[in-house]
Motif scaffolding. Structure first.
Motif, short mmCIF file in Angstrom:
data_model
loop_
_atom_site.label_atom_id
_atom_site.label_comp_id
_atom_site.label_asym_id
_atom_site.label_seq_id
_atom_site.Cartn_x
_atom_site.Cartn_y
_atom_site.Cartn_z
N LEU A 1 0.72 -1.17 0.07
CA LEU A 1 0.03 -0.23 0.20
C LEU A 1 0.84 1.24 -0.02
N VAL A 2 2.00 1.13 0.90
CA VAL A 2 2.61 2.33 0.78
C VAL A 2 3.55 2.75 -0.34
N PHE A 3 4.13 1.55 -0.84
CA PHE A 3 4.81 1.78 -2.30
C PHE A 3 4.22 2.11 -3.17
N TYR A 4 3.13 1.49 -3.58
CA TYR A 4 2.28 1.94 -4.62
C TYR A 4 1.41 3.31 -4.39
N SER A 5 1.16 3.76 -3.20
CA SER A 5 0.61 5.10 -3.16
C SER A 5 1.56 6.09 -3.40
N ILE A 6 3.07 5.98 -3.53
CA ILE A 6 4.14 6.68 -3.87
C ILE A 6 4.37 6.65 -5.14
N PHE A 7 4.41 5.25 -5.80
CA PHE A 7 4.83 4.92 -7.21
C PHE A 7 3.63 4.45 -8.06
N ASP A 8 3.58 4.70 -9.49
CA ASP A 8 2.64 4.20 -10.17
C ASP A 8 3.35 2.83 -10.83
N PRO A 9 2.83 1.71 -10.84
CA PRO A 9 3.20 0.76 -11.41
C PRO A 9 3.30 0.75 -13.08
N ALA A 10 2.66 1.57 -13.57
CA ALA A 10 2.94 1.86 -14.95
C ALA A 10 4.21 2.75 -15.49
N GLU A 11 4.72 3.27 -14.37
CA GLU A 11 5.89 4.03 -14.63
C GLU A 11 7.13 3.55 -14.30
N LEU A 12 7.16 2.18 -13.53
CA LEU A 12 8.30 1.67 -13.44
C LEU A 12 9.10 0.95 -14.76
N THR A 13 10.11 1.52 -14.83
CA THR A 13 10.90 1.18 -15.91
C THR A 13 12.40 0.58 -15.59
N LEU A 14 12.80 -0.25 -16.59
CA LEU A 14 14.28 -0.76 -16.40
C LEU A 14 14.96 -0.78 -17.82
N HIS A 15 15.83 0.28 -17.94
CA HIS A 15 16.67 0.61 -19.10
C HIS A 15 15.55 0.82 -20.23
N GLY A 16 14.58 1.69 -19.93
CA GLY A 16 13.63 2.00 -20.94
C GLY A 16 12.35 1.03 -21.03
#
Length: 92
Positions: free
Chosen positions: A20-35
């Motif tokens: 809950l805390v992690f995804y209230s800060i970060f949007d899963p759609a914006e998590l990228t690795l090397h683009g």
């Protein structure tokens, strides 16, 4: 059964709170690795993070349960019984 409950229930609660805390800060759609996006959809991201944090919480809880044991429980040492009375075994 009791040790399983002591191990997995607190770690599950911690995993839910961490998710809950992690995804209230970060949007899963914006998590990228090397683009490249890490996850195809948000449900996969939520599930992977929940399971990973649950495993990490279970590891932490297992360490706590191990450390709260006494050295006698861990090593399996059982002291010999104490015999009261005379040393030579004769009745007094």
């Amino acid at each position: 059964m009791r040790k399983g409950i002591l191990l997995f229930w607190p770690s599950f609660i911690i995993a839910v709170l961490a998710t809950l805390v992690f995804y209230s800060i970060f949007d899963p759609a914006e998590l990228t690795l090397h683009g490249h996006a890490l996850f195809a959809d948000k449900l996969t991201a939520y599930s992977v993070f929940l399971l990973a944090s649950w495993a990490f919480g279970a590891l932490n809880t297992a360490i706590v349960l191990l450390l709260e044991k006494s050295a006698r429980d861990i090593n399996g040492f059982t002291p010999p019984p104490v015999v009261s009375g005379d040393e030579d075994g004769s009745p007094s």
